[in-house]
Design an enzyme around this catalytic site. Structure first.
Site, PDB file in Angstrom:
ATOM      1  CE1 TYR A  16      -4.116  -2.201   5.286  1.00  0.00           C
ATOM      2  CE2 TYR A  16      -3.266  -0.111   4.474  1.00  0.00           C
ATOM      3  CZ  TYR A  16      -3.841  -1.346   4.235  1.00  0.00           C
ATOM      4  OH  TYR A  16      -4.135  -1.727   2.947  1.00  0.00           O
TER       5      TYR A  16
ATOM      6  CB  SER B 153      -0.892   0.007   1.248  1.00  0.00           C
ATOM      7  OG  SER B 153      -1.542   1.251   1.403  1.00  0.00           O
TER       8      SER B 153
END
Length: 264
Positions: free
Chosen positions: A169, A158
């Protein structure tokens, strides 16, 4: 030069995945389902794997109805026994595996925490899926890829890995960059490439449930291409990495984000 040897024809041939068996985790919906459909549409037999068995079954049924070869499988990628069972299922059903897409992650409705106060148990749960899951799935399928003498492993990371912020995350996705490079070194001698895709903000059900609408609008506004992507905006990169066109590329992560990281 005849039309059959034109550059376009060569590229089309490179992207032909006929005879390949592809496993996509987190493929019950969203980006994973778009990945599975793209691979199937280029000739691959696809295993739709997801922790949500009902979603996986529905997605595989949809692909089969469209004329593709698809098998559903329920898997908890954070458990070694589950990933080994998935690899055994694929061996039994297809006899081989050639492409593994580590797409599954904790993202839908995840907590947005600061590193200063993120709960350590939640941190470990996120890492058990986002990082450990990619490790365990790749380990489970490595013998099949090595037997085939040809393989493609794609890690879904990501842009959060590059932008910083967030209590779990982004850090888990940053760690995937190291996992990608390590596996690239270890599997390269067996004819297997390992690369990553780092998407920016992509319009999915999971994104809508996780990121506030005002933040999504703000990110789109500062992105050079000035719009939010959909899952199909990532499939071209996936097909490239899984094809012969990327045969001399490994250990790399391609950022596909409309220029968001460049902006920051």
């Amino acid at each position: 030069m005849s039309s059959s040897s034109s550059p376009a024809a060569d590229v089309d041939g490179d992207l032909d995945l006929t005879g390949r068996v592809a496993v996509v985790t987190g493929a019950g919906r969203g980006i994973g389902l778009a990945y599975a459909r793209a691979l199937a549409s280029h000739g691959a037999s696809v295993v739709v794997a997801d922790v949500d068995g009902e979603a996986a079954a529905a997605a595989a049924k949809q692909l089969a109805a469209d004329g593709f070869t698809a098998l559903d499988a329920t898997v908890d990628i954070s458990a070694r026994s589950s990933t080994l069972a998935l690899a055994s299922l694929v061996r039994d059903q297809f006899g081989a595996a050639h492409i593994v897409v580590n797409n599954a992650a904790i993202y839908h409705s995840m907590r947005i925490d600061r590193q200063l106060d993120v709960d350590i148990d939640y941190w470990r749960r996120v890492f058990s899926v986002n990082l450990d899951g990619a490790l365990l799935v790749t380990q489970a399928f490595a013998p099949l890829l090595i037997e085939a003498g040809w393989g493609r492993v794609v890690m879904q990371t990501s842009t959060a890995a590059y932008l910083g912020g967030g209590g779990h995350y982004g850090v888990s996705k940053l760690a995937l960059l190291g996992l990608t490079r390590g596996f690239a070194k270890e599997l390269g001698p067996h004819g297997i490439t390992v690369n990553g895709i780092a998407p920016g903000v992509v319009a999915t059900e999971a994104t809508a449930a996780t990121v506030p609408a005002e933040k999504l609008a703000a990110l789109a506004a500062v992105t050079p291409l000035q719009h939010q992507a959909g899952p199909d905006d990532l499939t071209g990169t996936l097909l490239f990495l899984c094809s012969e066109a990327a045969a001399w590329m490994t250990g790399q992560t391609l950022i596909v984000d409309g220029g968001l990281v460049v902006r920051y």
